[in-house]
Design an enzyme around this catalytic site. Structure first.
Site, PDB file in Angstrom:
ATOM      1  N   ASP A   1       0.866  -1.171   0.000  1.00  0.00           N
ATOM      2  CA  ASP A   1       0.000   0.000   0.000  1.00  0.00           C
ATOM      3  C   ASP A   1       0.912   1.232   0.000  1.00  0.00           C
ATOM      4  O   ASP A   1       2.069   1.164   0.458  1.00  0.00           O
ATOM      5  CB  ASP A   1      -0.889  -0.017   1.241  1.00  0.00           C
ATOM      6  CG  ASP A   1      -1.686   1.253   1.394  1.00  0.00           C
ATOM      7  OD1 ASP A   1      -2.518   1.534   0.515  1.00  0.00           O
ATOM      8  OD2 ASP A   1      -1.468   1.972   2.385  1.00  0.00           O
ATOM      9  N   ALA A   2       0.417   2.350  -0.485  1.00  0.00           N
ATOM     10  CA  ALA A   2       1.258   3.544  -0.569  1.00  0.00           C
ATOM     11  C   ALA A   2       1.056   4.494   0.607  1.00  0.00           C
ATOM     12  O   ALA A   2       1.977   4.749   1.397  1.00  0.00           O
ATOM     13  CB  ALA A   2       0.993   4.277  -1.888  1.00  0.00           C
ATOM     14  N   TYR A   3      -0.165   5.002   0.751  1.00  0.00           N
ATOM     15  CA  TYR A   3      -0.417   6.099   1.690  1.00  0.00           C
ATOM     16  C   TYR A   3      -0.536   5.587   3.121  1.00  0.00           C
ATOM     17  O   TYR A   3      -1.400   4.786   3.444  1.00  0.00           O
ATOM     18  CB  TYR A   3      -1.679   6.853   1.278  1.00  0.00           C
ATOM     19  CG  TYR A   3      -1.525   7.503  -0.083  1.00  0.00           C
ATOM     20  CD1 TYR A   3      -0.658   8.565  -0.257  1.00  0.00           C
ATOM     21  CD2 TYR A   3      -2.228   7.027  -1.187  1.00  0.00           C
ATOM     22  CE1 TYR A   3      -0.493   9.159  -1.499  1.00  0.00           C
ATOM     23  CE2 TYR A   3      -2.079   7.610  -2.437  1.00  0.00           C
ATOM     24  CZ  TYR A   3      -1.202   8.678  -2.583  1.00  0.00           C
ATOM     25  OH  TYR A   3      -1.031   9.252  -3.821  1.00  0.00           O
TER      26      TYR A   3
ATOM     27  N   ARG B   1      -7.323  12.394   6.314  1.00  0.00           N
ATOM     28  CA  ARG B   1      -7.144  10.980   6.029  1.00  0.00           C
ATOM     29  C   ARG B   1      -8.419  10.185   6.300  1.00  0.00           C
ATOM     30  O   ARG B   1      -8.812   9.315   5.516  1.00  0.00           O
ATOM     31  CB  ARG B   1      -5.992  10.423   6.863  1.00  0.00           C
ATOM     32  CG  ARG B   1      -5.717   8.938   6.684  1.00  0.00           C
ATOM     33  CD  ARG B   1      -5.363   8.602   5.254  1.00  0.00           C
ATOM     34  NE  ARG B   1      -4.900   7.220   5.126  1.00  0.00           N
ATOM     35  CZ  ARG B   1      -4.767   6.601   3.956  1.00  0.00           C
ATOM     36  NH1 ARG B   1      -5.073   7.225   2.827  1.00  0.00           N
ATOM     37  NH2 ARG B   1      -4.326   5.354   3.912  1.00  0.00           N
TER      38      ARG B   1
ATOM     39  N   SER C   1      -2.547   0.587  -4.829  1.00  0.00           N
ATOM     40  CA  SER C   1      -3.054   1.735  -4.078  1.00  0.00           C
ATOM     41  C   SER C   1      -4.344   2.288  -4.662  1.00  0.00           C
ATOM     42  O   SER C   1      -4.620   2.165  -5.859  1.00  0.00           O
ATOM     43  CB  SER C   1      -1.975   2.842  -4.083  1.00  0.00           C
ATOM     44  OG  SER C   1      -2.466   4.043  -3.524  1.00  0.00           O
ATOM     45  N   ASN C   2      -5.095   2.958  -3.791  1.00  0.00           N
ATOM     46  CA  ASN C   2      -6.254   3.730  -4.228  1.00  0.00           C
ATOM     47  C   ASN C   2      -5.860   4.944  -5.059  1.00  0.00           C
ATOM     48  O   ASN C   2      -6.687   5.501  -5.785  1.00  0.00           O
ATOM     49  CB  ASN C   2      -7.045   4.224  -3.007  1.00  0.00           C
ATOM     50  CG  ASN C   2      -7.904   3.152  -2.373  1.00  0.00           C
ATOM     51  OD1 ASN C   2      -8.265   2.168  -3.011  1.00  0.00           O
ATOM     52  ND2 ASN C   2      -8.242   3.339  -1.113  1.00  0.00           N
TER      53      ASN C   2
END
Length: 227
Positions: free
Chosen positions: A9-11, A45, A121-122
């Protein structure tokens, strides 16, 4: 089954999602943010994720850049802030998020061991490309997989399906890494081996699927992957 592919995942996992608000608060003329930037970052977030789920349920998809802007509007309004210049600056900074300190050396170790590495990722492809280049980690990633390729957000199984198609691997060959407890749960239920980067020391989610490893950061990912 040995791990061949490490998916991140990124964030919040590779990239520090609080960095944009923190950086803006440190800029000259932004003294108003000194006390409220942590709350802005938290609400930004929370709403960002919430809006992805609500849009999925409503069958009204908008890309993550749009959702991120909508979430920021709510977070600023919650603090009574109406400042278009600040909004624009925060959105700009979101494309330049810092990576957590252990991320770059960890990715280099995975690549040196010959493992596949990618983001799932989203985020939109453009957002993710900009952020990973800015953070100095793009060169250690084989690919960036965005939900825009399937038009639905995590934790839809259609998102996790992209990994097998891209790397021609079985779920059991994948070490999936996320800082989001719900993402870790869904990926585990899907069949991935999952490492949950529990940076906030939260309880395990009461959802189907449990993480196989619970970590405070990503430093030990190469060891878990057999690198």
């Amino acid at each position: 089954m040995p791990i061949t592919t490490c998916i991140f995942d990124a964030y919040g996992t590779l990239l520090d999602v609080s960095a944009a608000a923190r950086a803006a608060a440190a800029e000259p003329g932004r003294e108003r943010l000194a006390d409220c930037w942590p709350e802005i970052a938290k609400n930004w977030r929370s709403k960002q994720l919430g809006y992805t789920w609500l849009r999925t349920i409503m069958d009204d998809h908008a890309d993550f850049w749009t959702v991120t802007g909508d979430a920021l509007d709510w977070a600023l309004a919650a603090e009574g802030i109406d400042d278009p210049d600040l909004r624009a600056r925060l959105m700009e900074l979101y494309r330049e998020l810092e990576a957590f300190p252990e991320v770059a050396p960890m990715l280099r170790r995975l690549k040196a061991a010959g493992l596949n590495t990618a983001i799932l990722s989203n985020g939109t492809p453009d957002m993710l490309e900009a952020a990973t280049v800015s953070a100095g980690i793009r060169g250690d990633l084989d690919d960036i997989l965005s939900v825009e390729m399937v038009g639905i957000y995590k934790p839809s199984r259609a998102v996790y399906d992209m990994v097998g198609r891209r790397f021609a691997c079985a779920p059991g060959e994948v070490l999936f890494v996320s800082s989001n407890g719900w993402d870790a749960a869904a990926a585990s239920a899907y069949g991935f081996t999952v490492a949950w980067a529990n940076r906030a020391s939260e309880p395990v989610e009461a959802l189907p699927g449990k993480p196989h490893h619970v970590l405070s950061d990503l430093e030990t990912i190469p060891a878990l992957a057999g690198a």
